[in-house]
Design an enzyme around this catalytic site. Structure first.
Site, PDB file in Angstrom:
ATOM      1  N   SER A  70       0.856  -1.190   0.000  1.00 28.72           N
ATOM      2  CA  SER A  70       0.000   0.000   0.000  1.00 28.72           C
ATOM      3  C   SER A  70       0.887   1.234   0.000  1.00 28.72           C
ATOM      4  O   SER A  70       2.067   1.156   0.389  1.00 28.72           O
ATOM      5  CB  SER A  70      -0.901  -0.014   1.235  1.00 28.72           C
ATOM      6  OG  SER A  70      -1.511   1.248   1.438  1.00 28.72           O
ATOM      7  N   TYR A 117      -1.990  -0.762  10.200  1.00 29.88           N
ATOM      8  CA  TYR A 117      -1.950  -1.234   8.813  1.00 29.88           C
ATOM      9  C   TYR A 117      -0.661  -0.779   8.137  1.00 29.88           C
ATOM     10  O   TYR A 117      -0.005  -1.559   7.436  1.00 29.88           O
ATOM     11  CB  TYR A 117      -3.166  -0.701   8.063  1.00 29.88           C
ATOM     12  CG  TYR A 117      -3.332  -1.248   6.659  1.00 29.88           C
ATOM     13  CD1 TYR A 117      -3.766  -2.550   6.455  1.00 29.88           C
ATOM     14  CD2 TYR A 117      -3.063  -0.459   5.543  1.00 29.88           C
ATOM     15  CE1 TYR A 117      -3.923  -3.066   5.176  1.00 29.88           C
ATOM     16  CE2 TYR A 117      -3.216  -0.958   4.255  1.00 29.88           C
ATOM     17  CZ  TYR A 117      -3.649  -2.258   4.079  1.00 29.88           C
ATOM     18  OH  TYR A 117      -3.801  -2.761   2.809  1.00 29.88           O
TER      19      TYR A 117
END
Length: 254
Positions: A159, A172
């Site tokens: 990401s 995350y």
């Protein structure tokens, strides 16, 4: 002139992944589901791994109904799986297929978006278990089989917050920094072999995880998982031989 983004211009055909055996984690929903269907359409035999049997069966039925190579189903909850579970999976794949050409490590947990000081210990542990520890255990178990396969490809999911930390995305983000690091270590260790390790960043895509992170966002403004599959098939196909240690974006303004 050398093409800067060959993965974005890659054209998928029915033979792009012909006769390959590819394991997909998180195959029951979202990007994992679409990737599994796309790989199958491109000629691969797909091993569907996920925690919800009903979802995996629906993907299985869809693949078979379309006349693609019959897949396999592996129900496994990455949150609770142990090293012995992954070793058993590797043994089963070797017994059934004798090889493994590709692995898409797609399954991830988002966790709560909150200030760093409010991250709960259990939530942090759960996200790390699924996003990092399970991938470490799975890849370790599969490495002997992967090393036997010519031009094998292992693709991690990253990401933008795994490259530059972002406020409130602590759990995350940290897990994706670890993912990038794991990929880079493996790519460097195997740089003299035919096995390649890369990361893929899908970008803003219409998924349940995206909706959870951005509840006010209009999903119609986002690309669908089907729109970014050329990068996924590119990394699994033999055309990307020699590409290793890279973190590729599915959505780039050229």
């Amino acid at each position: 002139m050398i093409e800067q983004y060959p993965h974005l211009d890659f054209q998928i055909t029915e033979r792009s992944l012909i006769d390959k055996v590819i394991l997909v984690t998180g195959a029951g929903d979202g990007i994992g589901k679409v990737a599994a269907l796309t790989f199958a359409k491109a000629g691969a035999t797909v091993i569907l791994l996920g925690r919800t049997v009903a979802k995996l069966e629906a993907v299985y039925d869809d693949i078979v109904a379309k006349g693609y190579p019959a897949p396999s189903i592996v129900p496994l909850d990455l949150l609770g799986a142990k090293a012995s579970d992954y070793e058993g999976l590797a043994s089963t794949i070797e017994d059934q297929y004798k090889r493994l050409d590709g692995v898409l490590l797609n399954a991830s947990l988002l966790g709560n978006l909150c200030p760093f000081g409010q991250i709960k210990e259990k939530e942090f542990a759960d996200v790390m278990q699924v996003n990092v520890n399970s991938q470490f255990l799975l890849v370790n178990a599969l490495l002997p089989l992967i090393k036997q396969t010519k031009l094998a490809s292992v693709v991690f999911t990253t990401s933008s917050v795994g490259r530059k930390g972002r406020a409130f995305w602590g759990t995350y983000s940290i897990s994706k920094f670890a993912t990038e690091g794991m990929m880079q270590v493996l790519a460097d260790e195997y740089k003299s072999s035919s096995v390649r390790f890369n990361c893929i960043n899908p970008g803003a895509t219409r998924t349940n995880m995206r909706a959870k992170a951005y509840p006010a966002e209009n999903p119609e403004s986002l690309k669908k998982p089907e729109d970014i599959m050329n990068t996924y098939v590119y990394l699994m196909s033999d055309i990307s031989r020699g590409v290793s240690g890279q973190s590729l974006d599915c959505q780039v303004k050229k």
